[in-house]
Design a protein around this motif. Structure first.
Motif, PDB file in Angstrom:
ATOM      1  N   TYR A  72       0.818  -1.174   0.039  1.00  0.00           N
ATOM      2  CA  TYR A  72       0.069   0.022   0.032  1.00  0.00           C
ATOM      3  C   TYR A  72       0.829   1.290  -0.017  1.00  0.00           C
ATOM      4  O   TYR A  72       0.493   2.200  -0.653  1.00  0.00           O
ATOM      5  N   GLY A  74       4.322   1.221  -0.650  1.00  0.00           N
ATOM      6  CA  GLY A  74       5.386   1.062  -1.620  1.00  0.00           C
ATOM      7  C   GLY A  74       6.920   1.551  -1.138  1.00  0.00           C
ATOM      8  O   GLY A  74       7.762   1.723  -1.650  1.00  0.00           O
ATOM      9  N   MET A 209      -1.244   5.122  -0.441  1.00  0.00           N
ATOM     10  CA  MET A 209      -1.524   4.688  -1.891  1.00  0.00           C
ATOM     11  C   MET A 209      -1.033   6.040  -2.566  1.00  0.00           C
ATOM     12  O   MET A 209      -0.222   5.735  -3.627  1.00  0.00           O
ATOM     13  N   ARG A 212       2.689   5.906  -2.848  1.00  0.00           N
ATOM     14  CA  ARG A 212       3.175   4.487  -3.496  1.00  0.00           C
ATOM     15  C   ARG A 212       3.184   4.995  -4.961  1.00  0.00           C
ATOM     16  O   ARG A 212       4.152   4.774  -5.684  1.00  0.00           O
ATOM     17  N   ASP A 213       2.077   5.654  -5.545  1.00  0.00           N
ATOM     18  CA  ASP A 213       1.941   5.694  -6.891  1.00  0.00           C
ATOM     19  C   ASP A 213       2.805   6.889  -7.504  1.00  0.00           C
ATOM     20  O   ASP A 213       3.475   6.631  -8.312  1.00  0.00           O
ATOM     21  N   MET A 214       2.927   7.990  -6.579  1.00  0.00           N
ATOM     22  CA  MET A 214       3.903   8.976  -7.045  1.00  0.00           C
ATOM     23  C   MET A 214       4.160   9.797  -5.730  1.00  0.00           C
ATOM     24  O   MET A 214       3.116  10.748  -5.734  1.00  0.00           O
TER      25      MET A 214
END
Lengths: 354, 445
Positions: A72, A74, A209, A212-214
């Motif tokens: 979740y 990263g 999240m 994690r994504d950016m």
């Protein structure tokens, strides 16, 4: 056919925010928990409970903890085994030094200590990313392994450095027989799985999240990376620490630092990669794959009455197990949880796919 | 018989399947046999030691079945379970085999880690655990550890005997005063276990103990041996396992430390540890559990009854007589004798329960005459256990590698119990307190 959601309308926000939005899912999950809590302890043999289901449950819990951090948020961690060890040794130390402490409090205190250590070793994550972070969490693994081997106070000056717990009881109820131990672990797993599932759907979980994504984009929209990363380390380490305490207290009964070595960290990481990163259900699939499959594989030749020697069976187990990992990851790089959700989508549309 | 037929008919009638009728005879057949579970590690990093050890255990059982037809006519059945020296797997094996075929007679876990994990489960399951030459040293106190049997010696008795031999070579125990001995140990509970005994000995004889840990698996020892070259201890005691032993000998060679001033514990004293080094390991000493480097009549029996009939567990006959193989035979001989002793009390010619085997282990009395009869006359000294003493005896000899094989190079030593017993007592008391156990009163049994 049975998996149709026609007519299931969401009339309120509460209904819209349910974990399981489809009624069939709700029924299924309640049935699974009910079977696990009522039927399994009655029907399963001692061996099945002690050697398969209890380790499966505890490692699923640890995998959920790790999945929060890696899946979740990263942040790759190779120190999971060490955080489990912190939970186990902290709980044990509390029990030895203050013998009146109830078991539940010992285990939760183990989790709390693991949180503190986890946050401490999470601080480098504010500056490091990816492989570099993995290496810095590896330092946690080595340092804590060293600490539990070398600092005699942590093992209450045990001559061999190995520690063991006495008989367990939970508010007056004994936790002795296989079924009692199983139910004790099951309770923890259900409670923490629900907490974890709700956390990842909450604002905090969305922050994780986003990081994690950016992480830069997350920062731009006003998410504090330090807060998000450290809360992920804290929550993850707490759950992992509780799992560690259960592993030591309930499953092993006596342990040495080797029980929480680097191998354990890798094992948990493989579990969530194979099970599915960023999925609570995936943690269970992964744990089942890694814990149960090898044992099933070693028992297969015997079931068919093949006269294989144990070492050949052991080698064969490694070959088949390795091959299965490769096959599953080629078939679905997002893990078993993704396979499951694809299957579910197909079922929902069946028999009229479009 | 009639009962079983009736049962069979009822089973058929109720279940309407053949399943019951098929399983019933096999249950009956299993009851006439004594089941012995075998935890082994034939794979993993310790396999070079584990394989001959496991073969020795297996060969002895095959030989007893072949030569004597079992114990008083009760055939011995067995099943191996692979642990790869992994505690998780060992616990799984224990759970799998403990209740199989009428109950696993006793467990020889072959690992310190598994022993610690199983030791607390065994009293609840009522299964004895025999840890010949390893285990938990303080479990020699049977009043606190009724189900654990560290037969023939522990790490603490071994430490004492190694120091005795060193003292003898130096010309008397008084010569140890002010000298330095190094302990190079595997950094795990296994390697740490001798430290309290060696510290007590250091205090008694006035030598200085340098404890040098080596991180598992032990392939990186450069720093340790540089320290040894710097500090120049008189002797090095090596508490090694697996790859750590040959690595240590090679490092000793590289730093110029004389091999004849090195002493290995029994797990670091098998052929697999030194064979590849050959002549460079010449002079390397190890302590043997009792006299496990020699050959006796038992070896001939195994060759005659097992290998000549092509039933041998090892690939080659040459393995019979190696240190690790003999050790496996000794473990199994004690197991079989414990079963025999239990049968004498609970009924000859009938299989005994694990609980009865425990009684047999506790009341074992193997005299010299009996040892001669069994073919272990020159390999072992008599063993007699009791409620208070689960070790039975602590005799051991030192063996030395001559470049090709091990030779027995010392007389029999017996551990100095005035050093070991206080440690055992203290350890057992601490354990009893931690677990809230009330020790048995051995004077009443």
């Amino acid at each position: 056919m049975f998996y149709r959601e026609n007519g299931q309308f969401k009339a309120s926000y509460v209904e819209d925010q349910r974990i399981f939005k489809v009624q069939q899912d709700r029924v299924a999950i309640i049935a699974i928990v009910a079977i696990a809590a009522l039927l399994v302890p009655m029907l399963a043999s001692d061996y099945l409970l002690r050697a398969l289901l209890i380790p499966f449950l505890i490692l699923s819990l640890a995998a959920i903890g790790l999945n929060i951090l890696v899946g979740y948020c990263g942040q790759i961690s190779l120190g999971t085994g060490a955080f489990m060890a912190v939970g186990a040794y902290a709980a044990w130390n509390l029990g030895v030094r203050v013998p009146e402490t109830p078991l539940l409090l010992q285990i939760l205190a183990g989790g709390a200590c693991a949180t503190a250590i986890g946050v401490l070793f999470g601080i480098p994550s504010l500056r490091l990313r990816g492989l570099y972070l993995a290496v810095s969490t590896l330092a946690a693994q080595f340092f804590l392994d060293w600490a539990f081997l070398r600092i005699p106070a942590l093992t209450n000056y045990s001559t061999s450095g190995s520690v063991s717990v006495g008989s367990l009881s939970f508010f007056g109820l004994p936790v002795e027989s296989a079924a009692q131990k199983y139910l004790f672990c099951l309770g923890f797993v259900v409670v923490f799985a629900v907490i974890a599932k709700n956390l990842v759907r909450s604002g905090t979980g969305r922050q994780w999240m986003a990081i994690r994504d950016m992480d830069i984009a997350a920062g731009v929209i006003g998410i504090r990376p330090a807060y998000a990363k450290l809360t992920a380390f804290a929550v993850s380490s707490f759950i992992v620490g509780v799992a560690g305490a259960l592993w030591g207290f309930v499953h092993l009964g006596a342990w040495e630092p080797l029980a929480f070595g680097l191998d354990r960290s890798f094992q948990l990481l493989f579990m969530i990669i194979i099970g599915g990163l960023g999925s609570i259900a995936g943690s269970f699939f992964g744990a089942a794959f890694i814990v149960l499959l090898p044992i099933v594989l070693t028992n297969v030749p015997e079931l068919f009455g093949l006269p294989l020697s144990v070492d050949t069976a052991a080698h064969l187990e490694h070959v088949v197990f390795g091959a299965l990992i490769v096959i599953f990851l080629i078939a679905e790089p997002h893990g078993l949880a993704r396979l499951w959700s694809i299957g579910r989508e197909k079922l929902r549309l069946w028999p009229f796919p479009y | 018989m009639q009962n079983r037929i009736a049962q069979g008919i009822r089973g058929l009638a109720v279940a309407g399947t053949m399943a019951f009728a098929l399983t019933a005879p096999s249950i009956a057949a299993a009851q006439a046999e004594q089941f012995i579970p075998l935890l082994v590690y034939r794979t993993g990093s310790f396999a070079p030691l584990g394989i001959p050890w496991a073969n020795g255990k297996l060969d002895y059982l095959k030989m007893v079945n072949e030569r004597d037809g079992g114990v008083n006519g009760v055939k011995l059945s067995y099943e191996e379970c692979e642990t790869a020296y992994n505690t998780d797997r060992g616990v799984e094996c224990y759970e799998r085999l403990k209740a199989k075929n009428g109950g696993g007679s006793l467990f020889d876990t072959q690992s310190t880690g598994i022993t610690y994990a199983v030791m607390d489960k065994a009293p609840l399951d009522k299964v004895p655990v025999m840890t010949m030459g390893y285990g938990r040293s303080d479990s020699a106190d049977g009043s606190v550890f009724p189900w654990s049997f560290p037969m023939l010696g522990t790490y603490w008795t071994a430490s004492d005997i190694i120091v005795q031999d060193i003292a003898k070579k130096m010309g008397g125990a008084d010569k140890l005063k002010g000298k330095k001995l190094a302990l190079v140990y595997h950094d795990s509970p296994y390697g740490k276990e001798p430290i309290p005994a060696l510290q007590a000995l250091a205090q008694k004889y006035g030598f200085e103990l340098m404890a040098l840990p080596v991180v598992a698996p032990g392939v990186e020892q450069k720093a340790t041996w540089l320290q040894i070259r710097k500090e120049r201890p008189e002797y090095v005691i090596l508490w090694a396992a697996g790859i750590m032993t040959p690595t240590a000998i090679r490092e000793a060679q590289a730093t110029g430390f004389p091999r004849d001033k090195m002493y290995g514990i029994w797990w670091a004293g098998s052929e697999s540890d030194v064979k590849d080094i050959g002549a460079a390991a010449k002079g390397y000493n190890a302590i043997a559990i009792q006299g496990s480097a020699d050959r006796g009549k038992a070896h001939d029996d195994i060759l005659k009854h097992v290998y000549d009939k092509d039933q041998g567990s090892a690939n080659s006959r040459d393995e019979v007589g190696t240190v690790a193989h003999t050790r496996g035979m000794m473990i199994q001989m004690l197991t079989v004798e414990a079963i025999r002793t239990a049968q004498e009390k609970y009924g000859k010619g009938k299989p005994v329960t694990p609980e009865q085997v425990r009684w047999g282990l506790e009341n074992l009395d193997i005299t010299q005459a009996r040892l001669d009869e069994l073919g272990f006359g020159n390999l072992m000294r008599p063993v007699k256990t009791s409620c208070a003493d689960h070790m039975g005896s602590s005799w051991a000899r030192i063996i030395t590698w001559n470049g090709q094989k091990y030779e027995t190079t010392s007389d029999w030593y017996e551990a100095d119990m005035s050093v070991v017993n206080p440690l055992v007592k203290a350890g057992a008391e601490k354990y009893a307190k931690e677990k809230g156990l009330t020790p048995r009163d051995c004077s009443k049994e």
